[in-house]
Design an enzyme around this catalytic site. Sequence first.
Site, PDB file in Angstrom:
ATOM      1  N   ASP A  62      37.750  38.524  41.542  1.00 14.67           N
ATOM      2  CA  ASP A  62      37.252  39.882  41.435  1.00 14.67           C
ATOM      3  C   ASP A  62      37.502  40.358  39.998  1.00 14.67           C
ATOM      4  OD1 ASP A  62      36.526  42.613  42.235  1.00 14.67           O
ATOM      5  OD2 ASP A  62      38.674  43.009  42.143  1.00 14.67           O
ATOM      6  N   ASP A  64      37.322  44.193  38.761  1.00 15.44           N
ATOM      7  CA  ASP A  64      37.959  45.508  38.604  1.00 15.44           C
ATOM      8  C   ASP A  64      39.391  45.502  39.121  1.00 15.44           C
ATOM      9  OD1 ASP A  64      35.479  46.147  37.716  1.00 15.44           O
ATOM     10  OD2 ASP A  64      34.963  47.474  39.378  1.00 15.44           O
TER      11      ASP A  64
END
Length: 310
Positions: A62, A64
Amino acid sequence: MPTRQGSADGADQSGLRAPGADPIDSAKVAGRASAEAAVAAAPGLDASLATPPDLTAAAFFDVDNTMMMGASLFHFARGLAARKFLTATDLAGFAWQQLKFRIGGRENPQDMQASREQALSFVAGRKVAELVELSEEIYDELMADRIWAGTRSLAQMHLDAGQRVWLVTATPVELAQIIARRLGLTGALGTVADSDNGVYTGRLVGEMLHGRAKAHAVRALAASEGLDLRRCTAYSDSANDIPMLSAVGTAVAVNPDQRLRDIARARGWEVRDFRTGRKAARIGLNSMLGASAIAGAVAAGLAYRRRDRS
Protein backbone atom coordinates in the site's frame (compact mmCIF):
# COMPACT_ATOMS: atom_id res chain seq x y z
CA MET A 1 -14.43 8.51 -32.27
CA PRO A 2 -13.86 4.83 -31.51
CA THR A 3 -16.69 2.90 -29.91
CA ARG A 4 -16.38 0.62 -26.87
CA GLN A 5 -17.56 -2.95 -27.11
CA GLY A 6 -19.56 -4.57 -24.31
CA SER A 7 -17.82 -7.38 -22.44
CA ALA A 8 -19.11 -10.82 -21.53
CA ASP A 9 -20.11 -9.65 -18.05
CA GLY A 10 -22.30 -6.89 -19.44
CA ALA A 11 -19.90 -3.98 -18.98
CA ASP A 12 -18.26 -1.80 -21.56
CA GLN A 13 -14.53 -1.03 -21.27
CA SER A 14 -15.20 1.72 -18.77
CA GLY A 15 -16.81 -0.75 -16.37
CA LEU A 16 -20.25 0.82 -16.73
CA ARG A 17 -23.24 -1.48 -16.88
CA ALA A 18 -24.74 -2.01 -20.32
CA PRO A 19 -28.53 -1.66 -20.73
CA GLY A 20 -30.30 -4.90 -19.80
CA ALA A 21 -27.12 -6.56 -18.57
CA ASP A 22 -26.71 -8.38 -15.27
CA PRO A 23 -25.30 -6.36 -12.38
CA ILE A 24 -21.50 -6.34 -12.35
CA ASP A 25 -18.97 -6.11 -9.58
CA SER A 26 -17.23 -2.78 -10.16
CA ALA A 27 -14.47 -3.78 -7.73
CA LYS A 28 -13.60 -6.76 -9.94
CA VAL A 29 -13.67 -4.55 -13.04
CA ALA A 30 -11.34 -2.07 -11.34
CA GLY A 31 -9.02 -4.85 -10.22
CA ARG A 32 -8.72 -6.41 -13.66
CA ALA A 33 -8.17 -3.03 -15.32
CA SER A 34 -5.50 -2.12 -12.80
CA ALA A 35 -3.68 -5.43 -13.29
CA GLU A 36 -3.75 -5.02 -17.07
CA ALA A 37 -2.36 -1.48 -16.80
CA ALA A 38 0.34 -2.61 -14.38
CA VAL A 39 1.56 -5.43 -16.61
CA ALA A 40 1.51 -3.23 -19.70
CA ALA A 41 3.62 -0.51 -18.05
CA ALA A 42 6.06 -2.64 -16.04
CA PRO A 43 9.57 -3.31 -17.34
CA GLY A 44 10.89 -6.81 -17.86
CA LEU A 45 11.89 -8.89 -14.85
CA ASP A 46 15.59 -8.16 -15.12
CA ALA A 47 15.04 -4.39 -14.97
CA SER A 48 13.93 -4.33 -11.32
CA LEU A 49 15.73 -7.37 -9.91
CA ALA A 50 19.38 -7.53 -8.93
CA THR A 51 19.38 -11.32 -8.48
CA PRO A 52 17.95 -14.25 -10.43
CA PRO A 53 14.16 -13.87 -10.32
CA ASP A 54 11.92 -15.80 -7.98
CA LEU A 55 9.13 -16.30 -10.47
CA THR A 56 6.29 -17.22 -8.14
CA ALA A 57 6.74 -14.79 -5.21
CA ALA A 58 6.12 -11.05 -5.01
CA ALA A 59 5.41 -8.28 -2.49
CA PHE A 60 2.53 -5.80 -2.56
CA PHE A 61 2.76 -2.46 -0.75
CA ASP A 62 0.00 0.00 0.00
CA VAL A 63 1.19 3.60 -0.49
CA ASP A 64 -0.61 6.04 1.83
CA ASN A 65 0.90 5.94 5.34
CA THR A 66 2.60 2.64 4.45
CA MET A 67 5.20 3.59 1.86
CA MET A 68 4.58 7.34 2.05
CA MET A 69 3.76 9.68 4.94
CA GLY A 70 0.25 11.01 4.41
CA ALA A 71 -2.12 10.59 1.49
CA SER A 72 -0.57 10.61 -1.96
CA LEU A 73 -3.80 11.86 -3.56
CA PHE A 74 -3.87 14.81 -1.17
CA HIS A 75 -0.24 15.72 -1.96
CA PHE A 76 -1.10 15.34 -5.64
CA ALA A 77 -4.10 17.65 -5.25
CA ARG A 78 -1.92 20.27 -3.56
CA GLY A 79 0.48 20.18 -6.50
CA LEU A 80 -2.33 20.44 -9.02
CA ALA A 81 -3.90 23.35 -7.14
CA ALA A 82 -0.58 25.21 -7.17
CA ARG A 83 -0.64 24.87 -10.97
CA LYS A 84 -4.26 26.10 -11.24
CA PHE A 85 -5.28 22.60 -12.31
CA LEU A 86 -7.80 22.43 -9.45
CA THR A 87 -10.31 24.97 -8.25
CA ALA A 88 -10.42 26.33 -4.72
CA THR A 89 -13.52 24.22 -4.07
CA ASP A 90 -11.73 21.04 -5.19
CA LEU A 91 -8.80 21.69 -2.88
CA ALA A 92 -11.08 22.47 0.05
CA GLY A 93 -12.77 19.11 -0.46
CA PHE A 94 -9.46 17.26 -0.49
CA ALA A 95 -8.34 19.12 2.64
CA TRP A 96 -11.56 18.31 4.47
CA GLN A 97 -11.35 14.61 3.60
CA GLN A 98 -7.72 14.48 4.77
CA LEU A 99 -8.67 16.19 8.03
CA LYS A 100 -11.55 13.77 8.66
CA PHE A 101 -9.30 10.79 7.93
CA ARG A 102 -6.65 12.04 10.35
CA ILE A 103 -9.13 12.69 13.12
CA GLY A 104 -11.23 9.57 12.60
CA GLY A 105 -8.37 7.25 11.77
CA ARG A 106 -10.17 5.45 8.95
CA GLU A 107 -11.71 5.97 5.54
CA ASN A 108 -15.38 5.40 4.77
CA PRO A 109 -17.39 4.68 1.60
CA GLN A 110 -18.90 8.18 1.52
CA ASP A 111 -15.46 9.81 1.50
CA MET A 112 -14.22 7.38 -1.15
CA GLN A 113 -17.22 8.22 -3.35
CA ALA A 114 -16.55 11.94 -2.85
CA SER A 115 -12.90 11.38 -3.83
CA ARG A 116 -14.04 9.56 -6.95
CA GLU A 117 -16.36 12.37 -7.98
CA GLN A 118 -13.65 14.98 -7.41
CA ALA A 119 -11.11 12.95 -9.37
CA LEU A 120 -13.49 12.70 -12.30
CA SER A 121 -14.27 16.39 -12.21
CA PHE A 122 -10.73 17.60 -12.61
CA VAL A 123 -9.38 15.06 -15.12
CA ALA A 124 -12.29 15.04 -17.55
CA GLY A 125 -11.18 16.51 -20.85
CA ARG A 126 -7.52 16.63 -19.84
CA LYS A 127 -4.76 14.89 -21.79
CA VAL A 128 -3.20 11.82 -20.19
CA ALA A 129 0.27 13.02 -21.20
CA GLU A 130 -0.33 16.31 -19.38
CA LEU A 131 -1.23 14.55 -16.14
CA VAL A 132 1.81 12.29 -16.39
CA GLU A 133 4.12 15.27 -16.84
CA LEU A 134 2.58 17.05 -13.85
CA SER A 135 2.83 13.87 -11.77
CA GLU A 136 6.59 13.74 -12.33
CA GLU A 137 6.97 17.33 -11.08
CA ILE A 138 4.66 16.91 -8.11
CA TYR A 139 6.40 13.75 -6.95
CA ASP A 140 9.72 15.59 -6.82
CA GLU A 141 8.24 18.60 -5.04
CA LEU A 142 5.88 17.06 -2.49
CA MET A 143 6.36 13.31 -2.22
CA ALA A 144 9.99 12.27 -2.65
CA ASP A 145 10.98 13.29 0.89
CA ARG A 146 7.91 11.63 2.45
CA ILE A 147 8.91 8.03 1.77
CA TRP A 148 9.26 5.91 4.92
CA ALA A 149 12.88 4.67 4.96
CA GLY A 150 11.87 1.55 6.89
CA THR A 151 9.20 0.56 4.39
CA ARG A 152 11.53 1.30 1.50
CA SER A 153 14.05 -1.09 3.08
CA LEU A 154 11.40 -3.81 3.28
CA ALA A 155 10.70 -3.38 -0.42
CA GLN A 156 14.41 -3.60 -1.20
CA MET A 157 14.63 -6.81 0.83
CA HIS A 158 12.15 -8.42 -1.56
CA LEU A 159 13.96 -7.09 -4.61
CA ASP A 160 17.25 -8.46 -3.27
CA ALA A 161 15.55 -11.85 -2.93
CA GLY A 162 14.65 -11.74 -6.63
CA GLN A 163 10.98 -10.98 -6.02
CA ARG A 164 8.93 -8.42 -7.86
CA VAL A 165 7.53 -5.53 -5.81
CA TRP A 166 4.28 -3.78 -6.69
CA LEU A 167 2.57 -0.76 -5.20
CA VAL A 168 -1.19 -1.11 -4.70
CA THR A 169 -3.05 2.16 -4.24
CA ALA A 170 -6.24 4.11 -4.92
CA THR A 171 -4.05 6.86 -6.39
CA PRO A 172 -4.34 7.29 -10.19
CA VAL A 173 -2.32 4.58 -11.89
CA GLU A 174 -0.23 7.13 -13.79
CA LEU A 175 1.02 8.67 -10.53
CA ALA A 176 1.39 5.27 -8.87
CA GLN A 177 3.62 4.06 -11.69
CA ILE A 178 5.82 7.13 -11.35
CA ILE A 179 6.23 6.53 -7.60
CA ALA A 180 7.12 2.89 -8.28
CA ARG A 181 9.65 3.81 -10.95
CA ARG A 182 11.31 6.46 -8.79
CA LEU A 183 11.67 3.91 -5.97
CA GLY A 184 13.12 1.29 -8.29
CA LEU A 185 10.16 -1.07 -7.87
CA THR A 186 8.61 -3.35 -10.46
CA GLY A 187 5.39 -1.42 -11.04
CA ALA A 188 2.09 -0.30 -9.58
CA LEU A 189 -1.57 -1.19 -9.38
CA GLY A 190 -3.67 1.98 -9.19
CA THR A 191 -7.02 3.50 -10.07
CA VAL A 192 -7.61 3.48 -13.83
CA ALA A 193 -9.41 6.44 -15.39
CA ASP A 194 -11.00 5.82 -18.77
CA SER A 195 -9.46 7.70 -21.71
CA ASP A 196 -10.19 8.03 -25.40
CA ASN A 197 -7.47 9.03 -27.86
CA GLY A 198 -5.25 10.15 -24.98
CA VAL A 199 -7.93 12.30 -23.31
CA TYR A 200 -9.72 11.44 -20.06
CA THR A 201 -13.44 10.84 -20.52
CA GLY A 202 -14.42 11.60 -16.93
CA ARG A 203 -15.24 8.00 -16.03
CA LEU A 204 -13.37 5.43 -13.98
CA VAL A 205 -12.88 1.87 -15.15
CA GLY A 206 -14.92 0.13 -12.48
CA GLU A 207 -14.24 2.12 -9.33
CA MET A 208 -11.36 3.46 -7.26
CA LEU A 209 -8.80 0.80 -6.35
CA HIS A 210 -9.78 0.52 -2.71
CA GLY A 211 -10.78 -2.24 -0.31
CA ARG A 212 -11.99 -5.29 -2.23
CA ALA A 213 -10.80 -3.83 -5.53
CA LYS A 214 -7.19 -4.02 -4.32
CA ALA A 215 -7.58 -7.71 -3.54
CA HIS A 216 -9.10 -8.33 -6.98
CA ALA A 217 -6.19 -6.47 -8.60
CA VAL A 218 -3.63 -8.55 -6.72
CA ARG A 219 -5.38 -11.79 -7.70
CA ALA A 220 -5.66 -10.70 -11.33
CA LEU A 221 -1.99 -9.78 -11.45
CA ALA A 222 -1.03 -13.07 -9.82
CA ALA A 223 -3.01 -14.99 -12.42
CA SER A 224 -1.42 -13.01 -15.24
CA GLU A 225 2.14 -13.30 -13.92
CA GLY A 226 2.04 -16.86 -12.59
CA LEU A 227 2.46 -15.88 -8.93
CA ASP A 228 1.67 -18.21 -6.07
CA LEU A 229 -0.22 -15.97 -3.65
CA ARG A 230 0.69 -18.30 -0.78
CA ARG A 231 4.31 -17.24 -1.32
CA CYS A 232 3.49 -13.54 -1.63
CA THR A 233 3.57 -10.79 1.03
CA ALA A 234 1.36 -7.72 1.44
CA TYR A 235 1.95 -4.60 3.53
CA SER A 236 -0.56 -1.96 4.64
CA ASP A 237 -1.38 0.49 7.42
CA SER A 238 -5.16 0.34 7.11
CA ALA A 239 -7.90 -2.09 8.10
CA ASN A 240 -9.52 -1.15 4.79
CA ASP A 241 -6.85 -3.32 3.15
CA ILE A 242 -7.72 -6.50 5.05
CA PRO A 243 -9.07 -8.08 1.80
CA MET A 244 -5.64 -7.60 0.17
CA LEU A 245 -3.74 -8.68 3.28
CA SER A 246 -5.90 -11.80 3.53
CA ALA A 247 -5.30 -12.73 -0.13
CA VAL A 248 -1.60 -13.54 0.37
CA GLY A 249 0.39 -15.97 2.44
CA THR A 250 2.12 -13.35 4.59
CA ALA A 251 0.49 -10.15 5.82
CA VAL A 252 2.38 -7.34 7.53
CA ALA A 253 0.81 -4.34 9.23
CA VAL A 254 2.98 -1.23 8.75
CA ASN A 255 2.31 1.87 10.86
CA PRO A 256 -1.14 0.35 11.48
CA ASP A 257 -4.31 2.09 12.52
CA GLN A 258 -5.80 0.74 15.75
CA ARG A 259 -8.27 -1.59 14.09
CA LEU A 260 -5.61 -3.18 11.90
CA ARG A 261 -3.26 -3.47 14.88
CA ASP A 262 -5.95 -5.37 16.80
CA ILE A 263 -6.69 -7.66 13.84
CA ALA A 264 -3.00 -8.28 13.22
CA ARG A 265 -2.55 -9.27 16.85
CA ALA A 266 -5.54 -11.62 16.68
CA ARG A 267 -4.38 -13.27 13.44
CA GLY A 268 -0.70 -13.41 14.30
CA TRP A 269 0.37 -11.02 11.56
CA GLU A 270 3.67 -9.21 11.89
CA VAL A 271 3.55 -5.52 12.84
CA ARG A 272 6.18 -3.01 11.74
CA ASP A 273 5.85 0.51 13.11
CA PHE A 274 8.43 3.02 11.93
CA ARG A 275 6.91 5.82 14.00
CA THR A 276 8.02 6.70 17.48
CA GLY A 277 5.19 7.90 19.70
CA ARG A 278 6.30 11.50 19.37
CA LYS A 279 6.92 11.20 15.66
CA ALA A 280 3.51 9.64 15.04
CA ALA A 281 1.83 12.40 17.01
CA ARG A 282 3.82 15.09 15.20
CA ILE A 283 3.00 13.67 11.77
CA GLY A 284 -0.68 13.42 12.64
CA LEU A 285 -0.77 16.93 14.07
CA ASN A 286 1.10 18.42 11.13
CA SER A 287 -1.24 16.69 8.70
CA MET A 288 -4.30 18.00 10.52
CA LEU A 289 -2.88 21.50 10.81
CA GLY A 290 -1.83 21.44 7.18
CA ALA A 291 -5.26 20.35 6.02
CA SER A 292 -6.93 22.89 8.28
CA ALA A 293 -4.68 25.67 7.06
CA ILE A 294 -5.38 24.83 3.42
CA ALA A 295 -9.11 24.62 4.06
CA GLY A 296 -8.97 27.96 5.90
CA ALA A 297 -6.98 29.61 3.15
CA VAL A 298 -9.40 28.35 0.52
CA ALA A 299 -12.38 29.57 2.55
CA ALA A 300 -10.73 32.96 2.95
CA GLY A 301 -10.04 33.11 -0.76
CA LEU A 302 -13.62 32.29 -1.62
CA ALA A 303 -14.87 34.91 0.85
CA TYR A 304 -12.54 37.49 -0.71
CA ARG A 305 -13.88 36.65 -4.16
CA ARG A 306 -17.45 37.08 -3.00
CA ARG A 307 -16.66 40.40 -1.33
CA ASP A 308 -14.79 41.58 -4.38
CA ARG A 309 -17.75 40.76 -6.62
CA SER A 310 -20.30 42.53 -4.42
